[in-house]
Write a protein that holds these residues in place. Structure first.
Motif, short mmCIF file in Angstrom:
data_model
loop_
_atom_site.label_atom_id
_atom_site.label_comp_id
_atom_site.label_asym_id
_atom_site.label_seq_id
_atom_site.Cartn_x
_atom_site.Cartn_y
_atom_site.Cartn_z
N ALA A 194 6.64 7.48 -15.29
CA ALA A 194 5.87 8.14 -14.23
C ALA A 194 5.25 7.08 -13.34
O ALA A 194 5.02 5.94 -13.74
N ARG A 195 4.97 7.49 -12.12
CA ARG A 195 4.35 6.60 -11.14
C ARG A 195 3.16 7.31 -10.51
O ARG A 195 3.29 8.46 -10.06
N LEU A 196 2.03 6.65 -10.46
CA LEU A 196 0.81 7.21 -9.87
C LEU A 196 0.36 6.36 -8.69
O LEU A 196 0.51 5.14 -8.69
N ALA A 197 -0.20 7.02 -7.67
CA ALA A 197 -0.76 6.33 -6.51
C ALA A 197 -2.25 6.63 -6.43
O ALA A 197 -2.66 7.79 -6.41
N PHE A 198 -3.05 5.56 -6.38
CA PHE A 198 -4.50 5.68 -6.36
C PHE A 198 -5.04 5.33 -4.98
O PHE A 198 -4.61 4.34 -4.38
N ASP A 199 -5.98 6.13 -4.48
CA ASP A 199 -6.75 5.81 -3.28
C ASP A 199 -8.19 5.60 -3.73
O ASP A 199 -8.88 6.56 -4.10
N LEU A 200 -8.63 4.34 -3.71
CA LEU A 200 -9.97 4.02 -4.20
C LEU A 200 -10.97 3.81 -3.08
O LEU A 200 -11.97 3.11 -3.23
N GLY A 201 -10.69 4.41 -1.95
CA GLY A 201 -11.68 4.42 -0.88
C GLY A 201 -11.65 3.20 0.00
O GLY A 201 -10.77 2.35 -0.08
N VAL A 202 -12.68 3.09 0.83
CA VAL A 202 -12.71 2.10 1.90
C VAL A 202 -12.93 0.69 1.37
O VAL A 202 -13.65 0.47 0.40
N ALA A 203 -12.28 -0.26 2.03
CA ALA A 203 -12.52 -1.68 1.78
C ALA A 203 -13.71 -2.10 2.64
O ALA A 203 -13.62 -2.10 3.87
N ASP A 204 -14.82 -2.42 1.98
CA ASP A 204 -16.02 -2.77 2.72
C ASP A 204 -16.78 -3.85 1.95
O ASP A 204 -16.21 -4.51 1.08
N GLY A 205 -18.04 -4.02 2.26
CA GLY A 205 -18.85 -4.99 1.52
C GLY A 205 -18.43 -6.42 1.70
O GLY A 205 -18.74 -7.29 0.88
N GLY A 206 -17.70 -6.68 2.79
CA GLY A 206 -17.19 -8.03 3.04
C GLY A 206 -15.73 -8.20 2.72
O GLY A 206 -15.10 -9.19 3.11
N LEU A 207 -15.15 -7.23 2.02
CA LEU A 207 -13.71 -7.27 1.70
C LEU A 207 -12.92 -6.63 2.83
O LEU A 207 -13.19 -5.49 3.23
N VAL A 208 -11.96 -7.35 3.36
CA VAL A 208 -11.11 -6.83 4.43
C VAL A 208 -9.87 -6.17 3.86
O VAL A 208 -9.47 -5.08 4.27
N SER A 209 -9.24 -6.82 2.89
CA SER A 209 -8.00 -6.27 2.32
C SER A 209 -7.74 -6.88 0.95
O SER A 209 -8.22 -7.97 0.63
N GLY A 330 0.98 -2.10 -10.75
CA GLY A 330 2.05 -2.95 -10.24
C GLY A 330 1.89 -3.38 -8.79
O GLY A 330 2.38 -4.42 -8.39
N LEU A 331 1.19 -2.55 -8.00
CA LEU A 331 1.08 -2.83 -6.57
C LEU A 331 -0.35 -2.60 -6.09
O LEU A 331 -1.03 -1.68 -6.56
N ALA A 332 -0.77 -3.41 -5.14
CA ALA A 332 -2.03 -3.21 -4.44
C ALA A 332 -1.77 -3.38 -2.95
O ALA A 332 -0.98 -4.24 -2.54
N ALA A 333 -2.40 -2.54 -2.15
CA ALA A 333 -2.22 -2.62 -0.70
C ALA A 333 -3.47 -2.07 -0.03
O ALA A 333 -4.22 -1.29 -0.63
N THR A 334 -3.69 -2.46 1.21
CA THR A 334 -4.79 -1.91 2.00
C THR A 334 -4.19 -1.30 3.25
O THR A 334 -3.51 -1.98 4.03
N ALA A 335 -4.40 0.00 3.41
CA ALA A 335 -3.84 0.73 4.54
C ALA A 335 -4.90 1.67 5.10
O ALA A 335 -5.61 2.33 4.35
N ASP A 336 -5.00 1.68 6.43
CA ASP A 336 -6.00 2.52 7.10
C ASP A 336 -7.40 2.25 6.56
O ASP A 336 -8.24 3.16 6.47
N GLY A 337 -7.63 1.01 6.17
CA GLY A 337 -8.94 0.62 5.70
C GLY A 337 -9.25 1.00 4.27
O GLY A 337 -10.36 0.72 3.78
N HIS A 338 -8.31 1.62 3.58
CA HIS A 338 -8.53 2.06 2.20
C HIS A 338 -7.77 1.18 1.22
O HIS A 338 -6.71 0.63 1.52
#
Length: 471
Positions: A194-209, A330-338
């Motif tokens: 199985a494969r799951l996709a997580f959206d852990l919210g906005v990248a903020d607090g000084g983190l851009v991506s 397995g993967l991390a990405a930042t898209a649309d600020g999330h």
């Protein structure tokens, strides 16, 4: 047909030269499956690799067919054209990341170590050449089997196996097939995937991506986090441990890079996940603003994937036949600020993933985040007493002198995507440390296979086909 007959063919200078030449031709093509456009549905590179191996098949006098660049097949007709035995391999490969000591897309024959090296020699271009060589034995010795043998060559195994369903739309599957994309002896069962996709919210607090990993089914061995320029002084003041470095990107943003140790998602034991390594370092360094979502998200991420067994997502489980559930990020990405993360899970074949997902979803939602089920492929288990499985097992015993007890695994092969198919070969061990930990195996840097094992697999495939024919 004696063992000497088989070995005289396999170890003949002409055969060994042909193996090296054809393997070099196919390894030279960096056939990573991507979203392409018709007719090259999985990209130009996989199309070129398919064209090349079908050209090689024609060179040896076999009937070859291109199935719209989803896959191809090489056919050796038998006495009964309506009865087929299939061999299901693939010619797409995973990306070859930085850090190889050998050329990535060039066959290296290291005679001193007794190995072939190059992306695909083990998974799965090498086994495709093994199977083709086994077919040559029967053709060039004028031995006509009671059934036809069809070598099917997929172009999208590593990404999602969207290739073989196209074949089945217009062709009946063989009566029985094996996929040389695992280890000897016979794999009679695979875990669900199985494969799951997580959206852990906005990248903020000084983190851009935050980004990392290349494919979902491998532990990430590299990850990068970019920060606002205002964090530069704090980052420069940090004592950086081994495997973490600081640089700047083209936007002038400071970037932390972490290196890990990759492994297949089915066997993550002993790996070092660069995404989690970087996330934990960022947390330990107190770089992010205390009230930021990014800090909460990375705290959740490191807890959710604190081990490789789904404990942090309340999915830990096992059964007697296929063993423990494994779960990697397995993967991390930042898209649309999330902040987005992708998880690959191998679960016991007896379990219902809907129930496991419900538990994980509850954990994620309690933390205030979102998770989606991207895909779910159920596992399978065959009886070890099935006639065809006994025929394959007998071939292994004859050529190794060892008991060929069938096994189950967490890896995913075409056996789950094609009817009446098992994984069989093409190496003696899925993990071979000839080049050291983290190198030489499938999906690793410096992918390699022992030349002796390569030749032994051809012998076993020849005997297996003979056993299936009742010879």
């Amino acid at each position: 047909m004696t063992r000497s007959d088989i070995q005289n063919f396999v170890y003949a200078q002409e055969t060994q030269t042909a193996i090296r030449e054809t393997l070099a031709e196919i390894i030279a093509i960096p056939s990573v499956s991507v979203d392409g456009t018709a007719p090259h549905i999985f990209g130009d590179a996989t199309a070129a690799a398919l064209d090349k191996i079908l050209e090689i098949g024609k060179r040896y006098g076999f009937e070859c067919e291109n199935h719209d660049y989803y896959c191809g097949s090489i056919l050796m007709p038998g006495e009964n054209p309506d009865d087929e035995i299939g061999i299901i391999a693939h010619i797409d490969v995973v990306p070859a990341v930085e850090g190889w000591e050998y050329p990535r897309f060039e066959l290296t024959i290291d005679e001193e170590k007794g190995i072939f090296v190059g992306r695909g020699v083990r998974d799965d271009k090498g086994p495709a050449i093994m199977a083709l060589t086994a077919m040559r034995f029967f053709k060039e010795n004028n031995i006509r089997l009671p059934f036809s043998v069809r070598l099917i060559l997929g172009c999208d195994e590593e990404r999602g196996m969207d290739d073989l369903p196209h074949y089945l739309e217009s062709h009946q599957p063989p009566r029985f097939s094996f996929s040389p994309d695992s280890g000897f002896p016979v794999c009679i069962g695979e875990k669900g995937i199985a494969r799951l996709a997580f959206d852990l919210g906005v990248a903020d607090g000084g983190l851009v991506s935050l980004c990392g990993g290349i494919v979902t089914n491998s532990v990430a061995d590299r990850a990068e986090a970019a920060f606002l320029p205002e964090k530069c002084a704090a980052l420069m003041a940090l004592a950086l441990p081994e495997g973490i470095s600081l640089s700047a990107n083209s936007n002038g943003e400071p970037v932390l890079t972490a290196l890990g140790k990759s492994a297949h998602a089915a066997e993550p034991h002993g790996s070092v996940n660069a995404i989690l390594k970087l996330a934990q370092f960022i947390l330990d360094s107190a770089i992010l603003d205390d009230d930021s979502n990014a800090k909460r998200a990375l705290t959740f991420l490191t807890a959710a994937f604190a081990d490789n067994y789904g404990t942090g997502l309340d999915m830990a489980s096992s059964d007697e036949i296929t063993g423990k559930l494994t779960c990697i990020c397995g993967l991390a990405a930042t898209a649309d600020g999330h902040l987005h993360f992708d998880s690959n899970i191998r679960y016991p074949s007896s379990k219902d993933f809907a129930e496991l997902f419900a538990k994980a979803e509850a954990v994620v939602q309690k933390a205030g985040y979102d998770v989606q089920l991207v895909s779910d492929s159920r596992g399978y288990v065959f009886s070890p007493d099935k006639a065809e499985i006994l025929a394959l097992s007998k071939a292994v015993t004859e050529f190794t002198g060892k008991e060929a007890k069938p096994y189950t695994m967490g890896g995913g092969t075409y056996a789950r995507a094609f009817p009446n198919t098992v994984a069989f070969g093409a190496v003696m061990s899925e993990n071979d440390d000839i080049l050291g930990k983290g190198r030489g195996n499938a999906h690793e840097r410096d992918e390699a296979i022992r030349i002796g094992e390569f030749n032994l697999a051809i012998e076993i495939f020849i005997r297996a086909l003979a056993n299936l024919a009742g010879f």
